[in-house]
Design an enzyme around this catalytic site. Sequence first.
Site, PDB file in Angstrom:
ATOM      1  N   ASN A 131       0.778  -1.420  -0.018  1.00  0.00           N
ATOM      2  CA  ASN A 131       0.005  -0.149  -0.027  1.00  0.00           C
ATOM      3  C   ASN A 131       0.824   1.242  -0.098  1.00  0.00           C
ATOM      4  O   ASN A 131       1.707   1.393   1.020  1.00  0.00           O
ATOM      5  CB  ASN A 131      -0.953  -0.097   1.285  1.00  0.00           C
ATOM      6  CG  ASN A 131      -1.706   1.297   1.274  1.00  0.00           C
ATOM      7  OD1 ASN A 131      -1.692   2.150   0.630  1.00  0.00           O
ATOM      8  ND2 ASN A 131      -2.261   1.281   2.572  1.00  0.00           N
ATOM      9  N   CYS A 134       0.611   5.722   1.774  1.00  0.00           N
ATOM     10  CA  CYS A 134       0.606   6.206   2.980  1.00  0.00           C
ATOM     11  C   CYS A 134       1.605   7.353   3.114  1.00  0.00           C
ATOM     12  O   CYS A 134       2.496   7.570   1.927  1.00  0.00           O
ATOM     13  CB  CYS A 134       1.411   4.979   3.842  1.00  0.00           C
ATOM     14  SG  CYS A 134       0.626   3.485   3.516  1.00  0.00           S
TER      15      CYS A 134
HETATM   16  C1  LIG Z   1     -12.782  -0.370   6.195  1.00  0.00           C
HETATM   17  C2  LIG Z   1     -11.873  -0.272   5.276  1.00  0.00           C
HETATM   18  C3  LIG Z   1     -10.518  -0.606   5.558  1.00  0.00           C
HETATM   19  C4  LIG Z   1      -9.295  -0.638   4.688  1.00  0.00           C
HETATM   20  N1  LIG Z   1      -8.163  -0.870   4.852  1.00  0.00           N
HETATM   21  C5  LIG Z   1      -7.036  -0.920   4.135  1.00  0.00           C
HETATM   22  C6  LIG Z   1      -5.737  -1.281   4.130  1.00  0.00           C
HETATM   23  O1  LIG Z   1      -5.598  -1.630   5.391  1.00  0.00           O
HETATM   24  N2  LIG Z   1      -4.990  -1.357   3.328  1.00  0.00           N
HETATM   25  C7  LIG Z   1      -5.329  -0.914   1.978  1.00  0.00           C
HETATM   26  O2  LIG Z   1      -4.302  -1.009   1.111  1.00  0.00           O
HETATM   27  N3  LIG Z   1      -6.534  -0.665   1.657  1.00  0.00           N
HETATM   28  C8  LIG Z   1      -7.557  -0.635   2.699  1.00  0.00           C
HETATM   29  N4  LIG Z   1      -8.972  -0.282   2.259  1.00  0.00           N
HETATM   30  C9  LIG Z   1      -9.109  -0.175   0.939  1.00  0.00           C
HETATM   31  C10 LIG Z   1      -9.583  -1.154   0.271  1.00  0.00           C
HETATM   32  O3  LIG Z   1      -8.915  -2.394   0.039  1.00  0.00           O
HETATM   33  C11 LIG Z   1     -10.071  -0.980  -1.247  1.00  0.00           C
HETATM   34  O4  LIG Z   1      -8.869  -0.502  -1.990  1.00  0.00           O
HETATM   35  C12 LIG Z   1     -11.073   0.187  -1.306  1.00  0.00           C
HETATM   36  O5  LIG Z   1     -12.129   0.138  -0.470  1.00  0.00           O
HETATM   37  C13 LIG Z   1     -11.892   0.198  -2.547  1.00  0.00           C
HETATM   38  O6  LIG Z   1     -12.513  -1.160  -2.806  1.00  0.00           O
HETATM   39  P1  LIG Z   1     -14.274  -1.334  -2.518  1.00  0.00           P
HETATM   40  O7  LIG Z   1     -15.016  -0.202  -3.064  1.00  0.00           O
HETATM   41  O8  LIG Z   1     -14.733  -2.718  -2.943  1.00  0.00           O
HETATM   42  O9  LIG Z   1     -14.207  -1.200  -0.907  1.00  0.00           O
HETATM   43  C14 LIG Z   1      -9.855  -0.265   3.261  1.00  0.00           C
HETATM   44  C15 LIG Z   1     -11.233  -0.202   2.895  1.00  0.00           C
HETATM   45  C16 LIG Z   1     -12.239   0.007   3.915  1.00  0.00           C
HETATM   46  C17 LIG Z   1     -13.522   0.294   3.760  1.00  0.00           C
END
Ligand SMILES: Cc1cc2nc3c(=O)[nH]c(=O)nc-3n(C[C@H](O)[C@H](O)[C@H](O)COP(=O)(O)O)c2cc1C
Length: 307
Positions: A131, A134
């Site tokens: 990721n 950050c």
């Molecule tokens: C509650 C939550 C926590 C997340 N934590 C991370 C994380 O720790 N690392 C990361 O790379 N992306 C994190 N994401 C991003 C998701 O992996 C994803 O890239 C993003 O939500 C878009 O996809 P979606 O619309 O299907 O949720 C998080 C998203 C949500 C909703």
Amino acid sequence: MNLAVQLAPAHPRGLLLKNPVMTASGTFGYGTEYASFVDTQRLGAIVCKGTTLKPREGNPQPRMKETPAGLLNAIGLQNIGVEALIKEKTPLWASWQVPVIVNIAGESVDDYAKLASRLDGVAGVSGLEVNIGCPNVKAGGMEFGKDPKAAATVTRAVKAATSLPVIVKLTPNVTDIVEIALAVSEAGADAVCLINTLRGMAIDIDTRKPSLGNICGGLSGPAIKPIALYMVYEVAGQVKIPIVGCGGISSAEDALEFIMAGASAIEVGTAQFVNPRALLDVLEGIERFMQKEGVNELSELIGAARH
Ligand SMILES: Cc1cc2nc3c(=O)[nH]c(=O)nc-3n(C[C@H](O)[C@H](O)[C@H](O)COP(=O)(O)O)c2cc1C
């Protein structure tokens, strides 16, 4: 029908998935939390919660706010830290069929390299998802993923520190995501994943304050799907490495759009909070579509909308 996809074709060991359905980091915990809803072993791969060198408590509450067709979150990378992950989570993963990919996050290039080297050779870890959305604390807080040079530096450092396949996860909060994708690809990434969340906020008019403790959050869910899809389409036209599509995927139809735009695999995140069976619904829907269309190889559909 063959739904298998190779996410790291240039890597000596590769990263072979039996199907293209993956979990999005931060929405599926460590792969055990959803066990009563989903037969996790049927998935293509599990991507675990973002992991840092030291445990993190995350941001102040409130951390989630529902929006029209979306979700704002500001979890702040709350996680148990890499040592606890290795001790408490990986032994179980080592007994699973489904590959587990560890999502890593750092505040410096050195953090990323240390995480990559610590996880190298740990049984139960099949790959890394980096990721890069950050803040780079040493460089004044600008996100690594916003600058092609910084994104490439992190990628090179991680690749040098591990023998695991490396997927670099891009942030959409940039002017030109293609430029970043090209930079990490040239720096040796085995695959790219796009997109992470889009920055946004909400205000509670009763308290007259921002709804999230952190003020700013990341927007996910169906609201971001067209943006994510277009970014995948654009990047697929420029990079040669596999793409993992992510952002607002709630159904097999959504997943197929990403695949036809050029994604080799897809990640489902927020949709699971609405439908805990979303991952399997997506998988079964892709299978039904292939059957209906007489498609034997998933690879026939990858990039189909580009030809
Ligand atoms: C509650 C939550 C926590 C997340 N934590 C991370 C994380 O720790 N690392 C990361 O790379 N992306 C994190 N994401 C991003 C998701 O992996 C994803 O890239 C993003 O939500 C878009 O996809 P979606 O619309 O299907 O949720 C998080 C998203 C949500 C909703």
